[in-house]
Write an enzyme that holds these catalytic residues in place. Structure first.
Site, PDB file in Angstrom:
ATOM      1  N   ARG A 186      14.460   6.374 -74.611  1.00 23.08           N
ATOM      2  CA  ARG A 186      13.753   7.230 -74.481  1.00 23.08           C
ATOM      3  C   ARG A 186      14.717   8.879 -74.936  1.00 23.08           C
ATOM      4  O   ARG A 186      14.697   9.119 -73.593  1.00 23.08           O
ATOM      5  CB  ARG A 186      12.906   7.850 -72.501  1.00 23.08           C
ATOM      6  CG  ARG A 186      11.850   6.789 -72.435  1.00 23.08           C
ATOM      7  CD  ARG A 186      10.577   7.114 -73.393  1.00 23.08           C
ATOM      8  NE  ARG A 186       9.569   6.628 -72.355  1.00 23.08           N
ATOM      9  CZ  ARG A 186       8.978   6.844 -71.156  1.00 23.08           C
ATOM     10  NH1 ARG A 186       8.762   8.304 -71.239  1.00 23.08           N
ATOM     11  NH2 ARG A 186       8.063   6.420 -70.879  1.00 23.08           N
ATOM     12  N   ARG A 241      11.458  15.160 -72.248  1.00 24.49           N
ATOM     13  CA  ARG A 241      11.761  16.169 -71.708  1.00 24.49           C
ATOM     14  C   ARG A 241      12.635  16.840 -71.286  1.00 24.49           C
ATOM     15  O   ARG A 241      13.111  17.836 -71.089  1.00 24.49           O
ATOM     16  CB  ARG A 241      10.539  16.126 -70.503  1.00 24.49           C
ATOM     17  CG  ARG A 241       9.141  15.979 -71.617  1.00 24.49           C
ATOM     18  CD  ARG A 241       8.322  16.110 -70.097  1.00 24.49           C
ATOM     19  NE  ARG A 241       8.234  14.187 -69.399  1.00 24.49           N
ATOM     20  CZ  ARG A 241       7.795  13.533 -69.263  1.00 24.49           C
ATOM     21  NH1 ARG A 241       6.014  14.445 -68.108  1.00 24.49           N
ATOM     22  NH2 ARG A 241       7.906  12.090 -68.799  1.00 24.49           N
ATOM     23  N   ARG A 244       7.831  20.198 -78.047  1.00 23.41           N
ATOM     24  CA  ARG A 244       6.351  19.728 -78.049  1.00 23.41           C
ATOM     25  C   ARG A 244       5.379  21.085 -76.942  1.00 23.41           C
ATOM     26  O   ARG A 244       3.985  20.241 -77.294  1.00 23.41           O
ATOM     27  CB  ARG A 244       6.304  18.899 -76.733  1.00 23.41           C
ATOM     28  CG  ARG A 244       5.919  18.467 -75.185  1.00 23.41           C
ATOM     29  CD  ARG A 244       5.412  17.377 -75.899  1.00 23.41           C
ATOM     30  NE  ARG A 244       3.956  16.789 -75.035  1.00 23.41           N
ATOM     31  CZ  ARG A 244       3.164  17.011 -75.204  1.00 23.41           C
ATOM     32  NH1 ARG A 244       2.662  17.674 -76.197  1.00 23.41           N
ATOM     33  NH2 ARG A 244       2.383  16.386 -74.499  1.00 23.41           N
ATOM     34  N   ASP A 296       4.871   6.054 -78.977  1.00 25.96           N
ATOM     35  CA  ASP A 296       4.589   5.886 -77.898  1.00 25.96           C
ATOM     36  C   ASP A 296       4.144   4.570 -78.153  1.00 25.96           C
ATOM     37  O   ASP A 296       3.824   3.755 -78.996  1.00 25.96           O
ATOM     38  CB  ASP A 296       3.575   6.222 -77.206  1.00 25.96           C
ATOM     39  CG  ASP A 296       4.234   6.274 -75.223  1.00 25.96           C
ATOM     40  OD1 ASP A 296       5.012   6.791 -74.676  1.00 25.96           O
ATOM     41  OD2 ASP A 296       3.048   5.603 -75.072  1.00 25.96           O
ATOM     42  N   TYR A 337      -2.271  -1.242 -69.294  1.00 23.91           N
ATOM     43  CA  TYR A 337      -2.227   0.459 -68.898  1.00 23.91           C
ATOM     44  C   TYR A 337      -3.440   0.087 -69.906  1.00 23.91           C
ATOM     45  O   TYR A 337      -4.917   0.693 -69.440  1.00 23.91           O
ATOM     46  CB  TYR A 337      -1.096   1.011 -69.937  1.00 23.91           C
ATOM     47  CG  TYR A 337      -0.398   1.429 -69.604  1.00 23.91           C
ATOM     48  CD1 TYR A 337      -0.348   2.449 -68.855  1.00 23.91           C
ATOM     49  CD2 TYR A 337       0.801   0.400 -69.623  1.00 23.91           C
ATOM     50  CE1 TYR A 337       1.071   2.711 -68.648  1.00 23.91           C
ATOM     51  CE2 TYR A 337       2.467   1.137 -69.277  1.00 23.91           C
ATOM     52  CZ  TYR A 337       2.129   1.854 -68.413  1.00 23.91           C
ATOM     53  OH  TYR A 337       3.112   2.592 -68.281  1.00 23.91           O
TER      54      TYR A 337
HETATM   55  O1  CP3 Z   1      12.572   6.365 -76.363  1.00 22.58           O
HETATM   56  C1  CP3 Z   1      12.591   7.203 -77.076  1.00 22.58           C
HETATM   57  O2  CP3 Z   1      12.936   8.460 -77.048  1.00 22.58           O
HETATM   58  C2  CP3 Z   1      11.230   6.750 -77.922  1.00 22.58           C
HETATM   59  C3  CP3 Z   1      10.207   7.003 -77.787  1.00 22.58           C
HETATM   60  C4  CP3 Z   1       9.960   6.229 -76.535  1.00 22.58           C
HETATM   61  C5  CP3 Z   1       8.428   7.092 -75.594  1.00 22.58           C
HETATM   62  N1  CP3 Z   1       7.467   6.086 -74.752  1.00 22.58           N
HETATM   63  C6  CP3 Z   1       7.724   7.905 -75.517  1.00 22.58           C
HETATM   64  C7  CP3 Z   1       6.850   9.434 -74.404  1.00 22.58           C
HETATM   65  C8  CP3 Z   1       8.841   4.907 -76.493  1.00 22.58           C
HETATM   66  C9  CP3 Z   1      10.216   4.474 -76.485  1.00 22.58           C
HETATM   67  C10 CP3 Z   1       8.075   5.080 -75.423  1.00 22.58           C
HETATM   68  C11 CP3 Z   1       7.409   3.904 -74.170  1.00 22.58           C
HETATM   69  C12 CP3 Z   1       6.930   3.873 -73.302  1.00 22.58           C
HETATM   70  N2  CP3 Z   1       5.908   4.864 -73.307  1.00 22.58           N
HETATM   71  C13 CP3 Z   1       7.422   2.710 -72.644  1.00 22.58           C
HETATM   72  C14 CP3 Z   1       8.514   1.174 -72.503  1.00 22.58           C
HETATM   73  C15 CP3 Z   1       9.626   2.073 -72.178  1.00 22.58           C
HETATM   74  C16 CP3 Z   1       9.166   2.635 -70.872  1.00 22.58           C
HETATM   75  O3  CP3 Z   1      10.322   3.489 -70.155  1.00 22.58           O
HETATM   76  O4  CP3 Z   1       9.441   1.718 -69.980  1.00 22.58           O
HETATM   77  C17 CP3 Z   1       5.915   2.991 -71.706  1.00 22.58           C
HETATM   78  C18 CP3 Z   1       4.992   1.732 -69.832  1.00 22.58           C
HETATM   79  C19 CP3 Z   1       5.057   4.037 -72.390  1.00 22.58           C
HETATM   80  C20 CP3 Z   1       4.275   4.630 -71.644  1.00 22.58           C
HETATM   81  C21 CP3 Z   1       3.957   5.918 -71.543  1.00 22.58           C
HETATM   82  N3  CP3 Z   1       3.744   6.615 -72.041  1.00 22.58           N
HETATM   83  C22 CP3 Z   1       3.096   6.923 -70.259  1.00 22.58           C
HETATM   84  C23 CP3 Z   1       3.558   5.621 -68.428  1.00 22.58           C
HETATM   85  C24 CP3 Z   1       3.781   8.095 -70.036  1.00 22.58           C
HETATM   86  C25 CP3 Z   1       3.633   9.024 -69.262  1.00 22.58           C
HETATM   87  C26 CP3 Z   1       5.092   9.253 -68.343  1.00 22.58           C
HETATM   88  C27 CP3 Z   1       6.090  10.021 -68.981  1.00 22.58           C
HETATM   89  O5  CP3 Z   1       7.064   9.300 -68.488  1.00 22.58           O
HETATM   90  O6  CP3 Z   1       5.482  10.825 -69.500  1.00 22.58           O
HETATM   91  C28 CP3 Z   1       4.309   8.273 -71.245  1.00 22.58           C
HETATM   92  C29 CP3 Z   1       4.795   9.436 -71.791  1.00 22.58           C
HETATM   93  C30 CP3 Z   1       5.597   9.291 -73.269  1.00 22.58           C
HETATM   94  N4  CP3 Z   1       6.280   8.795 -73.938  1.00 22.58           N
HETATM   95  C31 CP3 Z   1       6.482  10.918 -73.242  1.00 22.58           C
HETATM   96  C32 CP3 Z   1       7.282  10.638 -74.114  1.00 22.58           C
HETATM   97  C33 CP3 Z   1       8.224  11.450 -74.478  1.00 22.58           C
HETATM   98  C34 CP3 Z   1       5.727  12.587 -72.254  1.00 22.58           C
HETATM   99  C35 CP3 Z   1       4.714  13.315 -72.325  1.00 22.58           C
HETATM  100  C36 CP3 Z   1       4.702  14.556 -72.682  1.00 22.58           C
HETATM  101  O7  CP3 Z   1       6.042  14.731 -73.670  1.00 22.58           O
HETATM  102  O8  CP3 Z   1       4.541  15.072 -72.898  1.00 22.58           O
END
Ligand code: CP3
Length: 352
Positions: free
Chosen positions: A34, A38, A47, A84, A160
């Site tokens: 990640r 943010r 964003r 994602d 999910y």
């Molecule tokens: O690593 C990176 O920089 C690449 C991008 C990436 C995202 N999600 C961007 C994202 C990767 C590799 C993921 C994987 C992901 N997504 C996982 C597995 C890794 C982990 O963290 O456990 C999971 C479980 C998700 C599901 C997910 N996506 C959730 C539960 C959420 C909401 C919670 C949160 O952190 O906001 C997301 C949204 C998400 N995915 C964001 C980003 C940058 C935030 C959304 C935003 O910017 O508005």
């Protein structure tokens, strides 16, 4: 032959690929799960241009820029595709949205009829912008920086899909998985196919390494870990290896404890990423001799900074530094992480 040799040379010159091929690289290459997102002001700025997160991920110009931002700021050794894990259910036709402050919202799939409605036939088209993002990033990356594609593992993605979003106790998905395991495995099997296809298309678009995120692997009892986590990873690895035999695959079965060992032995992953709960001396002794390892700084230590950051980083480097190793966190970077703590971590790992 000349071509092959040149290609092998240019590939193996990248520190992450060297480490994943079994070489001890010093200082170890590093990237952070990640690493885009943010905590970076430049991410929050782009964003804001696109209110929907799924749409953001499907806009190659924005997703490519988000992928590249942490590379420009910190010079990480790997870029990870900005996308994602829930893009796979989106590709299967399940409605997915993200709500501000709430996380993902999906129309839940709870039974065989729900699985029947999912369709893999249009995924390549629905996800085409993701592959376009990879093509754009690949041509913009520094020569030594590797491009990582990824997917969620079937169990985690199913969590999910069945819960309809994030969950505290996984009651709905466990009720199905434990109460009607064969029925639930139809969903897992569909996800195995869809995930392998998505990963193979990412490689065709320029991904040089793949990571399989099984964030919720650790919430299952042992027998279900074997059946839903280890078996799924094994089948995905086999499918991906069949079409792209040379692309290293990193497995991340977060929280499976001692089963990390069987995960490594049985799935065929090329490397494994440890969560922060894994004792580094145990992992170095028991697992680093089998495959290259990645991890495992606690993301909250990165938020705290200071002595904890210095001491924990040193402990990890001392334990893993002698073998093939890629420095990373034990889970994704937190939004409240001060960007200067990340800069400090990069200095610590690179010995500056
Ligand atoms: O690593 C990176 O920089 C690449 C991008 C990436 C995202 N999600 C961007 C994202 C990767 C590799 C993921 C994987 C992901 N997504 C996982 C597995 C890794 C982990 O963290 O456990 C999971 C479980 C998700 C599901 C997910 N996506 C959730 C539960 C959420 C909401 C919670 C949160 O952190 O906001 C997301 C949204 C998400 N995915 C964001 C980003 C940058 C935030 C959304 C935003 O910017 O508005």
């Amino acid at each position: 032959l000349v071509n092959t040799t040149a290609q092998t040379f240019s590939l193996t010159a990248k520190p992450v690929l060297r480490a994943l091929l079994g070489e001890s690289v010093s200082p170890p290459p590093l990237w952070l799960m990640r690493q885009a997102g943010r905590y970076l002001p430049e991410y929050r700025e782009i964003r804001a241009k696109c209110p929907g997160f799924v749409e953001f991920c499907l806009t190659p110009e924005l997703a490519a820029e988000a992928t590249l931002q942490p590379i420009r700021r910190y010079g990480f050794d790997a870029a990870i595709l900005f996308s994602d894990i829930l893009m796979v259910p989106y590709g299967l036709g399940q409605p997915v949205t993200f709500r501000e402050g709430e996380g993902p919202v999906l129309e839940p799939v709870r039974n065989a009829a729900g699985v029947e409605r999912l369709r893999d036939s249009e995924a390549a088209v629905r996800l085409a912008p993701v592959y376009e993002t990879l093509r754009r990033v690949r041509i913009s990356l520094p020569q030594q920086t590797v491009l990582i594609g990824f997917a969620g593992a079937p169990w985690t993605v199913a969590c999910y899909m069945v819960e309809g979003g994030s969950s505290r106790d996984f009651a709905a998905v466990k009720a199905w998985a434990f109460g009607d395991t064969e029925g639930f495995e139809k969903l897992i099997d569909l996800l195995i196919e869809a995930t392998a296809a998505h990963l193979i298309r990412q490689v065709a678009a320029g991904a040089e390494v793949l990571q399989l995120f099984d964030t919720w692997a650790g919430v299952l009892p042992e027998s279900f870990t074997r059946r839903l986590v280890i078996r799924a990873a094994k089948e995905i690895v086999a499918r991906v290896k069949k079409s792209c035999s040379r692309v290293p695959i990193i497995g991340f079965p977060r929280g499976i404890g001692a089963l990390y060992l069987d995960y490594v032995r049985e799935t065929g992953v090329d490397a494994v990423s440890f969560d922060s709960g894994v004792p580094v001396s145990w992992a170095a002794r028991e697992i680093q001799g089998l495959v290259p390892v990645q991890g495992n700084l606690d993301p909250h230590v990165l938020v705290a900074g200071g002595a904890a950051l210095r001491d924990e980083t040193r402990r990890i480097l001392e334990a893993f530094g002698r073998g093939p190793f890629v420095f990373n966190l034990g889970h994704g970077i937190l939004p409240e992480t001060p960007p200067e703590h990340v800069a400090e971590l990069v200095r610590l790992v690179r010995g500056g």
